[in-house]
Write an enzyme that holds these catalytic residues in place. Structure first.
Site, short mmCIF file in Angstrom:
data_model
loop_
_atom_site.label_atom_id
_atom_site.label_comp_id
_atom_site.label_asym_id
_atom_site.label_seq_id
_atom_site.Cartn_x
_atom_site.Cartn_y
_atom_site.Cartn_z
N SER A 1 0.91 -1.27 -0.09
CA SER A 1 -0.02 -0.13 -0.20
C SER A 1 0.91 1.22 -0.08
CB SER A 1 -0.82 -0.13 1.23
OG SER A 1 -1.53 1.20 1.29
N HIS B 1 -1.20 -1.11 -4.41
CA HIS B 1 -2.51 -0.81 -3.68
C HIS B 1 -2.49 0.72 -3.52
CE1 HIS B 1 -6.43 -1.32 -1.47
NE2 HIS B 1 -5.85 -0.68 -0.52
N ASP C 1 -4.52 4.21 -2.05
CA ASP C 1 -5.67 4.49 -1.29
C ASP C 1 -6.18 6.02 -1.50
OD1 ASP C 1 -5.98 1.95 0.57
OD2 ASP C 1 -4.19 2.40 1.28
N MET D 1 -8.73 8.99 -0.30
CA MET D 1 -9.58 9.32 1.00
C MET D 1 -10.08 10.74 0.73
SD MET D 1 -7.19 8.00 4.16
CE MET D 1 -6.52 6.17 4.03
N HIS E 1 -8.35 1.78 -4.34
CA HIS E 1 -9.43 1.73 -3.38
C HIS E 1 -9.86 2.80 -2.60
CE1 HIS E 1 -9.84 0.37 1.66
NE2 HIS E 1 -11.07 0.64 0.89
N MET F 1 -12.14 5.15 -0.97
CA MET F 1 -12.87 5.65 0.48
C MET F 1 -13.40 6.97 0.58
SD MET F 1 -9.67 4.07 2.79
CE MET F 1 -8.50 4.04 1.42
N MET G 1 -12.05 -5.01 4.64
CA MET G 1 -11.21 -4.36 5.56
C MET G 1 -11.23 -4.95 7.05
SD MET G 1 -10.53 -1.79 3.68
CE MET G 1 -9.50 -0.89 5.03
N GLY H 1 -8.86 4.27 7.04
CA GLY H 1 -8.63 5.77 6.89
C GLY H 1 -7.09 6.02 7.49
N GLY I 1 -3.09 3.88 7.74
CA GLY I 1 -2.31 2.69 7.86
C GLY I 1 -1.85 2.47 9.29
N GLY I 2 -1.09 1.41 9.47
CA GLY I 2 -0.55 1.08 10.69
C GLY I 2 -1.25 0.63 11.84
N ASP J 1 -7.56 -5.98 3.68
CA ASP J 1 -6.69 -4.68 3.56
C ASP J 1 -6.87 -4.16 5.15
OD1 ASP J 1 -5.73 -2.35 3.21
OD2 ASP J 1 -7.27 -1.47 2.15
N GLY K 1 0.93 -2.25 4.12
CA GLY K 1 1.22 -1.00 4.06
C GLY K 1 2.49 -0.97 4.97
C1 DX5 Z 1 -6.66 1.99 5.39
C2 DX5 Z 1 -6.12 1.80 4.06
C3 DX5 Z 1 -5.24 0.63 3.82
C4 DX5 Z 1 -3.75 0.89 4.51
C5 DX5 Z 1 -3.16 -0.24 5.00
O1 DX5 Z 1 -7.63 2.77 5.26
O2 DX5 Z 1 -7.18 1.24 3.24
O3 DX5 Z 1 -4.97 0.21 2.63
O4 DX5 Z 1 -2.90 1.55 3.71
O5 DX5 Z 1 -2.09 0.07 5.71
P1 DX5 Z 1 -1.46 -1.04 6.72
O6 DX5 Z 1 -0.89 -2.27 6.17
O7 DX5 Z 1 -0.35 -0.34 7.30
O8 DX5 Z 1 -2.69 -1.33 7.79
ZN ZN Z 2 -6.78 0.14 1.11
#
Ligand code: DX5
Ligand code: ZN
Length: 216
Positions: free
Chosen positions: A8, A33, A35, A37, A66, A68, A137, A142, A144-145, A175, A197
């Site tokens: 990601s 990937h 994202d 938002m 993706h 959002m 999900m 919203g 990462g991490g 994800d 990610g």
């Molecule tokens: C979260 C995103 C994910 C995110 C995943 O809203 O849709 O794609 O980047 O990141 P990790 O792997 O760090 O949870």
């Molecule tokens: Zn995502």
């Protein structure tokens, strides 16, 4: 069928974006990937078309986008033009999901549907045979991490059963919070695509982490 790993880009270093895209190009990961938002559907903003186009320019791998965002129908043709290969919308954001999925296909992309952690997979019954991917999900979208939500294993297993029952041809993507400590259990449950990610980009050796996620 061997599974797919999609790093990601949200966890990349945006000051060195082309370097990080090059790392993915040089790796065994099959997809990137991306994202998007809008600060309304999720409490965060990521980036828009200029950044996505520059990712497309340097990437040799398909872009798994993706969304959002609310009312994604407004931008389907723009995402096709910006180079999306798979375009995933949230079931919670689409009033006329069948129409949205048809428009994604008409624009020449694969269509995915994402489900928030609280949304049951049974919501997909009416659309399962029309789509190419379901994104489960495993965190609240919203950021990462975040920490992986354990109930996702059950959702994967339930969706595998539904896929057989409906004779559907779709990939199951997970994800959020995917790491070296849970990826094997996700694969055993039936995941086809692992989005990663933080676990990739915070690794001291991202390429080797990708290889491990691929069991190579
Ligand atoms: C979260 C995103 C994910 C995110 C995943 O809203 O849709 O794609 O980047 O990141 P990790 O792997 O760090 O949870
Ligand atoms: Zn995502």
């Amino acid at each position: 069928m061997s599974h797919i790993v999609a790093p990601s880009i949200l966890s990349a270093d945006f000051g060195n974006l082309s370097r990080d895209v090059q790392m993915i190009n040089d790796s065994k990961a099959q997809w990137v990937h991306v994202d998007i938002m809008d600060g309304v559907f999720v409490p965060n903003l990521s980036f828009g078309f200029p950044v996505m186009k520059s990712i497309k320019k340097s990437s040799t791998k398909p872009l798994d986008v993706h969304l959002m965002i609310i009312d994604p129908d407004r931008y389907i043709d723009d995402f096709a033009a910006a180079g999306a290969d798979v375009l995933t919308v949230h079931i919670e954001a689409c009033t006329h999901l069948h129409r949205t999925v048809s428009a994604i296909h008409e624009a020449g992309m694969k269509a995915g549907v994402a489900l928030n952690p609280h949304t049951p997979v049974s919501m997909l019954e009416g659309i399962l045979n029309e789509i190419d991917l379901v994104c489960l999900m495993s965190v609240n979208p919203g950021f990462g991490g975040q920490k992986y939500i354990e109930n996702t294993y059950k959702k994967i297993r339930d969706l595998v059963k539904m896929r057989v029952e409906y004779g559907a041809d779709l990939k199951i993507e997970v994800d959020g919070g995917v790491s070296l400590s849970n990826y094997q259990k996700l694969l055993d449950a039936g995941a086809d695509v692992l989005v990663a990610g933080n676990s990739v980009f915070s690794s001291t050796d991202p390429q080797s982490t990708i290889k491990q996620l691929l069991n190579l």
